[in-house]
Motif scaffolding. Sequence first.
Motif, PDB file in Angstrom:
ATOM      1  N   GLY A 344      41.188 -32.360 133.740  1.00 38.66           N
ATOM      2  CA  GLY A 344      41.705 -32.999 132.536  1.00 38.66           C
ATOM      3  C   GLY A 344      41.594 -32.063 131.354  1.00 38.66           C
ATOM      4  N   THR A 345      42.112 -32.523 130.207  1.00 32.76           N
ATOM      5  CA  THR A 345      42.085 -31.724 128.982  1.00 32.76           C
ATOM      6  C   THR A 345      41.437 -32.527 127.862  1.00 32.76           C
ATOM      7  OG1 THR A 345      44.150 -30.633 129.620  1.00 32.76           O
ATOM      8  CG2 THR A 345      43.478 -30.447 127.316  1.00 32.76           C
ATOM      9  N   VAL A 346      40.459 -31.935 127.178  1.00 26.45           N
ATOM     10  CA  VAL A 346      39.789 -32.612 126.068  1.00 26.45           C
ATOM     11  C   VAL A 346      40.771 -32.782 124.913  1.00 26.45           C
ATOM     12  CG1 VAL A 346      37.937 -32.487 124.354  1.00 26.45           C
ATOM     13  CG2 VAL A 346      37.526 -31.709 126.713  1.00 26.45           C
ATOM     14  N   ARG A 355      24.541 -38.825 121.514  1.00 29.37           N
ATOM     15  CA  ARG A 355      25.488 -38.421 122.556  1.00 29.37           C
ATOM     16  C   ARG A 355      26.737 -37.858 121.891  1.00 29.37           C
ATOM     17  NH1 ARG A 355      26.271 -43.762 121.661  1.00 29.37           N
ATOM     18  NH2 ARG A 355      28.407 -44.571 121.712  1.00 29.37           N
ATOM     19  N   VAL A 356      27.499 -37.143 122.706  1.00 26.98           N
ATOM     20  CA  VAL A 356      28.811 -36.670 122.281  1.00 26.98           C
ATOM     21  C   VAL A 356      29.851 -37.371 123.155  1.00 26.98           C
ATOM     22  CG1 VAL A 356      30.350 -34.693 122.022  1.00 26.98           C
ATOM     23  CG2 VAL A 356      27.904 -34.428 121.596  1.00 26.98           C
ATOM     24  N   GLU A 357      30.841 -37.972 122.549  1.00 24.50           N
ATOM     25  CA  GLU A 357      31.869 -38.646 123.333  1.00 24.50           C
ATOM     26  C   GLU A 357      33.156 -37.821 123.327  1.00 24.50           C
ATOM     27  OE1 GLU A 357      32.487 -42.763 123.188  1.00 24.50           O
ATOM     28  OE2 GLU A 357      30.444 -43.112 123.902  1.00 24.50           O
ATOM     29  N   TYR A 358      33.729 -37.712 124.510  1.00 25.34           N
ATOM     30  CA  TYR A 358      34.965 -36.949 124.695  1.00 25.34           C
ATOM     31  C   TYR A 358      36.078 -37.891 125.135  1.00 25.34           C
ATOM     32  CZ  TYR A 358      31.896 -32.856 124.768  1.00 25.34           C
ATOM     33  OH  TYR A 358      30.977 -31.896 124.453  1.00 25.34           O
ATOM     34  N   PHE A 359      37.258 -37.661 124.622  1.00 23.76           N
ATOM     35  CA  PHE A 359      38.449 -38.361 125.075  1.00 23.76           C
ATOM     36  C   PHE A 359      39.289 -37.328 125.819  1.00 23.76           C
ATOM     37  CE2 PHE A 359      36.761 -40.688 121.548  1.00 23.76           C
ATOM     38  CZ  PHE A 359      36.933 -42.013 121.899  1.00 23.76           C
ATOM     39  N   VAL A 360      39.400 -37.543 127.131  1.00 24.12           N
ATOM     40  CA  VAL A 360      39.994 -36.535 128.009  1.00 24.12           C
ATOM     41  C   VAL A 360      41.311 -37.061 128.575  1.00 24.12           C
ATOM     42  CG1 VAL A 360      39.633 -35.133 130.067  1.00 24.12           C
ATOM     43  CG2 VAL A 360      37.678 -35.712 128.601  1.00 24.12           C
ATOM     44  N   THR A 364      48.701 -39.073 132.608  1.00 20.48           N
ATOM     45  CA  THR A 364      49.154 -40.005 131.563  1.00 20.48           C
ATOM     46  C   THR A 364      48.042 -40.914 131.066  1.00 20.48           C
ATOM     47  OG1 THR A 364      49.839 -41.574 133.275  1.00 20.48           O
ATOM     48  CG2 THR A 364      51.511 -40.023 132.471  1.00 20.48           C
ATOM     49  N   LEU A 365      46.843 -40.766 131.629  1.00 20.95           N
ATOM     50  CA  LEU A 365      45.723 -41.630 131.261  1.00 20.95           C
ATOM     51  C   LEU A 365      44.770 -40.922 130.314  1.00 20.95           C
ATOM     52  CD1 LEU A 365      44.834 -43.127 134.775  1.00 20.95           C
ATOM     53  CD2 LEU A 365      46.351 -44.093 133.028  1.00 20.95           C
ATOM     54  N   GLU A 366      43.981 -41.716 129.591  1.00 25.29           N
ATOM     55  CA  GLU A 366      42.922 -41.174 128.746  1.00 25.29           C
ATOM     56  C   GLU A 366      41.589 -41.714 129.239  1.00 25.29           C
ATOM     57  OE1 GLU A 366      43.047 -40.365 124.218  1.00 25.29           O
ATOM     58  OE2 GLU A 366      42.030 -42.307 124.412  1.00 25.29           O
ATOM     59  N   VAL A 367      40.624 -40.834 129.422  1.00 22.06           N
ATOM     60  CA  VAL A 367      39.308 -41.202 129.937  1.00 22.06           C
ATOM     61  C   VAL A 367      38.256 -40.859 128.884  1.00 22.06           C
ATOM     62  CG1 VAL A 367      37.587 -40.822 131.752  1.00 22.06           C
ATOM     63  CG2 VAL A 367      40.035 -40.793 132.312  1.00 22.06           C
ATOM     64  N   ARG A 368      37.355 -41.813 128.649  1.00 27.48           N
ATOM     65  CA  ARG A 368      36.261 -41.606 127.693  1.00 27.48           C
ATOM     66  C   ARG A 368      35.010 -41.211 128.462  1.00 27.48           C
ATOM     67  NH1 ARG A 368      35.353 -45.874 122.822  1.00 27.48           N
ATOM     68  NH2 ARG A 368      33.686 -44.788 121.672  1.00 27.48           N
ATOM     69  N   ALA A 369      34.391 -40.087 128.048  1.00 30.93           N
ATOM     70  CA  ALA A 369      33.197 -39.589 128.735  1.00 30.93           C
ATOM     71  C   ALA A 369      32.095 -39.336 127.719  1.00 30.93           C
ATOM     72  CB  ALA A 369      33.515 -38.292 129.483  1.00 30.93           C
ATOM     73  N   ALA A 370      30.844 -39.647 128.098  1.00 30.94           N
ATOM     74  CA  ALA A 370      29.685 -39.412 127.233  1.00 30.94           C
ATOM     75  C   ALA A 370      29.001 -38.128 127.668  1.00 30.94           C
ATOM     76  CB  ALA A 370      28.721 -40.590 127.304  1.00 30.94           C
ATOM     77  N   GLY A 371      28.869 -37.176 126.755  1.00 30.98           N
ATOM     78  CA  GLY A 371      28.235 -35.902 127.058  1.00 30.98           C
ATOM     79  C   GLY A 371      26.851 -35.785 126.453  1.00 30.98           C
ATOM     80  N   ASP A 372      26.080 -34.829 126.911  1.00 35.78           N
ATOM     81  CA  ASP A 372      24.737 -34.557 126.424  1.00 35.78           C
ATOM     82  C   ASP A 372      24.832 -33.660 125.186  1.00 35.78           C
ATOM     83  OD1 ASP A 372      22.132 -33.750 125.965  1.00 35.78           O
ATOM     84  OD2 ASP A 372      21.655 -33.463 128.084  1.00 35.78           O
ATOM     85  N   PRO A 373      24.333 -34.127 124.015  1.00 31.11           N
ATOM     86  CA  PRO A 373      24.456 -33.321 122.794  1.00 31.11           C
ATOM     87  C   PRO A 373      23.592 -32.057 122.800  1.00 31.11           C
ATOM     88  CG  PRO A 373      23.099 -35.244 122.379  1.00 31.11           C
ATOM     89  CD  PRO A 373      23.681 -35.412 123.756  1.00 31.11           C
ATOM     90  N   THR A 374      22.646 -31.951 123.745  1.00 28.27           N
ATOM     91  CA  THR A 374      21.799 -30.756 123.812  1.00 28.27           C
ATOM     92  C   THR A 374      22.478 -29.623 124.574  1.00 28.27           C
ATOM     93  OG1 THR A 374      20.683 -31.461 125.853  1.00 28.27           O
ATOM     94  CG2 THR A 374      19.757 -32.230 123.764  1.00 28.27           C
TER      95      THR A 374
END
Length: 398
Positions: A344-346, A355-360, A364-374
């Motif tokens: 996918g593409t950020v 946390r850091v949240e990414y919308f990837v 044609t879909l968008e996926v929300r992912a929670a990343g580690d801020p460290t």
Amino acid sequence: MSEVRLVGVSKEYAGTPVVRDLSLVVREGEFVSLLGPSGCGKTTTLRLIAGFERPGGGEIRIGGQIVSSAASGRFVPPERRNIGMVFQSYALWPHMTVFENVAYPLRVRAGRASSWGRSFFAGCALFAGRAIRKRVDELLKMVDLASFAHRYPAKLSGGQQQRVALARALATGPETLLLDEPFGNLDARLRESMQFELKRLQARLGITVICVTHDQGEAMAMSDRIAVMHRGMIQQFDTPRNLYEQPANEFVAGFIGQINLLPAEAKTRSGRGGSALLADGVGRNMVDFSYAPSGCVAPPNVLVPPHREHHARGVPATGRSGKVVLAIRPEQVRIGQGSAGIPGTVKERVFLGGRVEYFVRVGTLEVRAAGDPTLPEFAPGSGVKLEFRRVLAFPAGE
């Protein structure tokens, strides 16, 4: 303490159903929230319990006593139900001081010269003069407002007014406390503080509490169990953890917390799981899933008719077309740049402190992912790989 039991309760306004065949049991000493979007019937349900509305069908019991019954026509008025209520607007009398607001229900009851149910007081004599002052002083100390006894509501902050309303609701020693959006007028920081203060007070007094709210964070923080409502019906009645981790249907999954709801088509099935092809326009991204487990939607000891729409949909999500909706919490989406996973593409990155949240974008879909801020962050436009660690499947079109 008292148990509150609703069996098959319904209510209509101008021919439009607002509460539909609703059954619910709130145990003695339990803190239960009625949670749902505007218009779902939660406030009407609370008003039915309080006695401000008459049910069109079904029965309501408080402490084992029938207080409303459509079949027999029995209806006990609010003042005889031994309940306390805190309204969203607090409904304090502006011409009365804090002391007078809290003392008012005691003086009214003294005037009636009677008591109902297992009241905190043994008789009207206890309400006179010194007894009222002593009781009010105790309540104001309990809510940390002893030094504000002679102030008027206009001279109080929102949090202080809320505590006055709470003290007044507790004045006559009710066995059940009803709360209608009690923190809606408070700012975020004060609202959180009052939530924990109320929960500690409820545990100390051991009373049964039913709270109406549309704020899921508020319900999750305070409640022993939560009844999630939609279109006048209970979709799931369960603990906060089970609602979050084991939603009974797509509505509950989408309403509680942040979640990705992705259309897909089941291709293989085995036992309680299988694999599905994402409807992302790419045509090659397969995801392993588990069928959504049956949630605890039916209250204990209450017969729930088989046609009830809020039954758990824990059956395999087969369907003729095999179409399903995959539900994945952002924290269950692992984001990286290794060789494994769905490409996918950020598109967007949001820093939220813990946390850091990414919308990837995945096809044609968008996926929300929670990343580690460290860890090093992925900039917008970066190519990444996504791994789904826990995926639930619901039948499409629930």
